[in-house]
Design a protein around this motif. Structure first.
Motif, PDB file in Angstrom:
ATOM      1  N   ASN A 127       0.832  -1.200   0.000  1.00 26.48           N
ATOM      2  CA  ASN A 127       0.000   0.000   0.000  1.00 26.48           C
ATOM      3  C   ASN A 127       0.870   1.254   0.000  1.00 26.48           C
ATOM      4  O   ASN A 127       2.083   1.193   0.211  1.00 26.48           O
ATOM      5  CB  ASN A 127      -0.906   0.008   1.239  1.00 26.48           C
ATOM      6  N   LYS A 128       0.237   2.398  -0.205  1.00 23.66           N
ATOM      7  CA  LYS A 128       0.975   3.662  -0.268  1.00 23.66           C
ATOM      8  C   LYS A 128       1.709   3.960   1.033  1.00 23.66           C
ATOM      9  O   LYS A 128       2.759   4.606   1.027  1.00 23.66           O
ATOM     10  CB  LYS A 128       0.020   4.807  -0.609  1.00 23.66           C
ATOM     11  N   ASP A 129       1.153   3.504   2.166  1.00 26.01           N
ATOM     12  CA  ASP A 129       1.798   3.781   3.450  1.00 26.01           C
ATOM     13  C   ASP A 129       2.838   2.734   3.832  1.00 26.01           C
ATOM     14  O   ASP A 129       3.424   2.792   4.909  1.00 26.01           O
ATOM     15  CB  ASP A 129       0.753   3.932   4.565  1.00 26.01           C
ATOM     16  N   GLY A 130       3.050   1.749   2.956  1.00 22.74           N
ATOM     17  CA  GLY A 130       4.050   0.717   3.212  1.00 22.74           C
ATOM     18  C   GLY A 130       3.499  -0.544   3.846  1.00 22.74           C
ATOM     19  O   GLY A 130       4.203  -1.563   3.905  1.00 22.74           O
ATOM     20  N   SER A 131       2.273  -0.499   4.349  1.00 23.06           N
ATOM     21  CA  SER A 131       1.653  -1.717   4.867  1.00 23.06           C
ATOM     22  C   SER A 131       1.340  -2.653   3.702  1.00 23.06           C
ATOM     23  O   SER A 131       1.350  -2.238   2.538  1.00 23.06           O
ATOM     24  CB  SER A 131       0.383  -1.379   5.659  1.00 23.06           C
ATOM     25  N   LYS A 132       1.038  -3.898   4.018  1.00 27.62           N
ATOM     26  CA  LYS A 132       0.856  -4.898   2.963  1.00 27.62           C
ATOM     27  C   LYS A 132      -0.533  -5.525   3.038  1.00 27.62           C
ATOM     28  O   LYS A 132      -1.074  -5.753   4.113  1.00 27.62           O
ATOM     29  CB  LYS A 132       1.938  -5.976   3.080  1.00 27.62           C
ATOM     30  N   GLU A 148      -7.641  -6.299  -0.895  1.00 30.51           N
ATOM     31  CA  GLU A 148      -8.267  -5.969   0.373  1.00 30.51           C
ATOM     32  C   GLU A 148      -7.863  -4.554   0.775  1.00 30.51           C
ATOM     33  O   GLU A 148      -6.700  -4.171   0.673  1.00 30.51           O
ATOM     34  CB  GLU A 148      -7.884  -7.004   1.421  1.00 30.51           C
ATOM     35  N   SER A 149      -8.846  -3.798   1.210  1.00 33.43           N
ATOM     36  CA  SER A 149      -8.640  -2.391   1.547  1.00 33.43           C
ATOM     37  C   SER A 149      -8.815  -2.188   3.045  1.00 33.43           C
ATOM     38  O   SER A 149      -9.048  -3.143   3.797  1.00 33.43           O
ATOM     39  CB  SER A 149      -9.639  -1.530   0.773  1.00 33.43           C
ATOM     40  N   GLU A 150      -8.707  -0.938   3.484  1.00 31.02           N
ATOM     41  CA  GLU A 150      -9.014  -0.640   4.871  1.00 31.02           C
ATOM     42  C   GLU A 150     -10.472  -1.013   5.149  1.00 31.02           C
ATOM     43  O   GLU A 150     -11.312  -0.972   4.255  1.00 31.02           O
ATOM     44  CB  GLU A 150      -8.794   0.843   5.159  1.00 31.02           C
ATOM     45  N   HIS A 151     -10.775  -1.325   6.389  1.00 26.75           N
ATOM     46  CA  HIS A 151     -12.116  -1.812   6.707  1.00 26.75           C
ATOM     47  C   HIS A 151     -13.205  -0.803   6.377  1.00 26.75           C
ATOM     48  O   HIS A 151     -14.309  -1.190   5.977  1.00 26.75           O
ATOM     49  CB  HIS A 151     -12.185  -2.206   8.190  1.00 26.75           C
ATOM     50  N   GLY A 175      -6.680  -8.140   7.771  1.00 24.76           N
ATOM     51  CA  GLY A 175      -6.106  -6.848   8.138  1.00 24.76           C
ATOM     52  C   GLY A 175      -4.783  -6.686   7.429  1.00 24.76           C
ATOM     53  O   GLY A 175      -4.165  -7.655   6.983  1.00 24.76           O
ATOM     54  N   PHE A 176      -4.329  -5.453   7.300  1.00 22.65           N
ATOM     55  CA  PHE A 176      -3.043  -5.193   6.666  1.00 22.65           C
ATOM     56  C   PHE A 176      -1.906  -5.717   7.547  1.00 22.65           C
ATOM     57  O   PHE A 176      -2.040  -5.813   8.778  1.00 22.65           O
ATOM     58  CB  PHE A 176      -2.841  -3.694   6.450  1.00 22.65           C
ATOM     59  N   LEU A 177      -0.788  -6.018   6.900  1.00 21.47           N
ATOM     60  CA  LEU A 177       0.427  -6.375   7.633  1.00 21.47           C
ATOM     61  C   LEU A 177       1.246  -5.104   7.811  1.00 21.47           C
ATOM     62  O   LEU A 177       1.742  -4.525   6.842  1.00 21.47           O
ATOM     63  CB  LEU A 177       1.241  -7.425   6.864  1.00 21.47           C
ATOM     64  N   HIS A 178       1.353  -4.640   9.062  1.00 25.54           N
ATOM     65  CA  HIS A 178       2.119  -3.433   9.370  1.00 25.54           C
ATOM     66  C   HIS A 178       3.544  -3.802   9.764  1.00 25.54           C
ATOM     67  O   HIS A 178       3.823  -4.928  10.170  1.00 25.54           O
ATOM     68  CB  HIS A 178       1.427  -2.651  10.487  1.00 25.54           C
ATOM     69  N   ASP A 179       4.435  -2.825   9.654  1.00 26.67           N
ATOM     70  CA  ASP A 179       5.851  -3.078   9.917  1.00 26.67           C
ATOM     71  C   ASP A 179       6.089  -3.716  11.277  1.00 26.67           C
ATOM     72  O   ASP A 179       6.941  -4.581  11.426  1.00 26.67           O
ATOM     73  CB  ASP A 179       6.643  -1.764   9.833  1.00 26.67           C
TER      74      ASP A 179
END
Length: 390
Positions: free
Chosen positions: A122-127, A315-318, A350-354
């Motif tokens: 994603n643009k913010d780096g999450s996956k 998959e997007s933000e909820h 959910g997204f995978l965050h750093d």
């Protein structure tokens, strides 16, 4: 006011996400399954109580089974399927006896959910998880090399897939292969090509109509048992909601769901309302499904997707995707306050965050990504409840 029961999925003692982590997220309910028991075997009272006790000691409650898997021989109505159905009935009785009343299952042949990319950036780096039909077609035709697969695709689709594949490195091809053949939830072992091809042979003569007949027969046997024991069966929609590997799909559309619920008109025969799976089909009206299914909805999976094209969804933000989550949650709140039933809900995927990168989790089930979704959905529910003066 009747509110949603906030739950989170836990894959059992081997899950890197602990019950303590989940409790600190603010949930009270656990969604889990006895993944250690081979598919088709009976879930004994002793095994259920053992899992319940672990959850109870963490200050939580096992509220939903996800999933009580259906043996492939039941789906095909072959081999020992009648015995497996009897085993399923016994497991329903045992779960109900122990107080676990909501039982999720699916009727997808062989594979569970399928994505071609588990780490879309994603643009913010999450996956995020992503499905690309061109990538899947390339996998099917040129990596798996499924016999007669070419008959399922047009010449244009085959050419586009080949062009896609020609741009991949060998490492990227291996990753695509691994992503598609991801093991079933709760398992760390992927399918092999040999396993999949062998299993596909067993479905050579089963089309949508036959698979639907087998599902209805299964439900005609097990739903009365669930009804008698105060349990609720919640079928999970197909994910993705269209055929993969030439396999039949029968829980993909509004009409599919309508047929299933009407064929066995017991309240125990119900739906796991998954906004992500159903939303990946642009023809599904998510709000209308709530209107139509009413008290046959027994479990909620709330997540969102974004359809980039007819061939790609991710998959997007909820709260930010093609599904109008604010409308959906409002309709669900109105439904629950009408029926006086608090539906269990989990923030699906959910997204995978750093912060979770070093923690080995099943794709889509990182802690922070799901916690973010839970917090957003919780806030949305509170705001809508205030608006409706519930």
């Amino acid at each position: 006011m009747i509110k949603m029961q906030q739950t989170m999925r836990w894959f059992g003692p081997q899950d890197s996400i602990t019950l303590r982590d989940i409790k600190q997220a603010g949930t009270t309910g656990i969604v889990t399954a006895l993944h250690q028991i081979p598919v088709g075997e009976i879930w004994t009272v002793e095994a259920i109580i053992e899992r319940q006790q672990i959850i109870k000691e963490a200050g939580l409650e096992w509220t939903v089974v996800e999933s009580l898997p259906v043996h492939e021989e039941i789906k095909r109505a072959s081999g020992s399927y009648l015995q497996y159905i009897e085993n399923y009935k016994t497991s329903i009785k045992n779960l109900s006896y122990c107080g676990v009343k909501v039982i999720t299952y699916n009727f997808m042949p062989i594979l569970d959910w399928v994505r071609t990319d588990h780490n879309f950036i994603n643009k913010d780096g999450s996956k995020a998880l992503l499905y690309n039909q061109d990538a899947f077609t390339y996998f099917d035709l040129y990596l798996l090399k499924r016999p007669n697969a070419e008959n399922d695709y047009s010449e244009a689709e085959k050419e586009t897939a080949l062009q896609f594949g020609n741009q991949l490195s060998e490492e990227e091809k291996q990753l695509l292969f691994k992503n598609v053949l991801l093991g079933l939830p709760g398992s760390k072992i992927n399918f092999t090509a040999e396993q999949i091809l062998s299993l596909l042979d067993n479905y050579a003569n089963i089309d949508n109509q036959k698979l639907r007949e087998n599902l209805i027969y299964f439900l005609s046997e097990v739903a009365p048992v669930a009804e008698e024991n105060g349990a609720k069966l919640a079928i999970h929609p197909d994910d993705p909601p269209f055929s993969v590997l030439g396999l039949p799909r029968i829980v993909s559309t509004e009409n599919d769901i309508k047929n299933i619920l009407e064929a066995v008109p017991l309240k125990a025969n119900g739906l796991c309302y998954c906004t992500g799976s159903l939303g990946a089909n642009k023809n599904n009206n998510l709000e209308q499904i709530i209107e139509d299914c009413g008290d046959r909805i027994h479990f909620l999976h709330l997540r969102n997707t974004f359809r980039e094209s007819d061939n790609i969804f991710r998959e997007s933000e909820h709260l930010k995707g093609d599904a109008k989550m604010e409308v959906i949650v409002e309709k669900l709140l109105v439904l629950m306050n009408k029926t006086k039933v608090s539906l269990p809900m989990r923030p699906d995927h959910g997204f995978l965050h750093d912060v979770d990168e070093t923690n080995e989790t099943y794709p889509g089930y990182s802690l922070v990504g799901r916690l973010k979704g839970l917090a957003e959905l919780r806030g949305l529910e509170m705001g809508i409840a205030y608006k409706l003066n519930l």
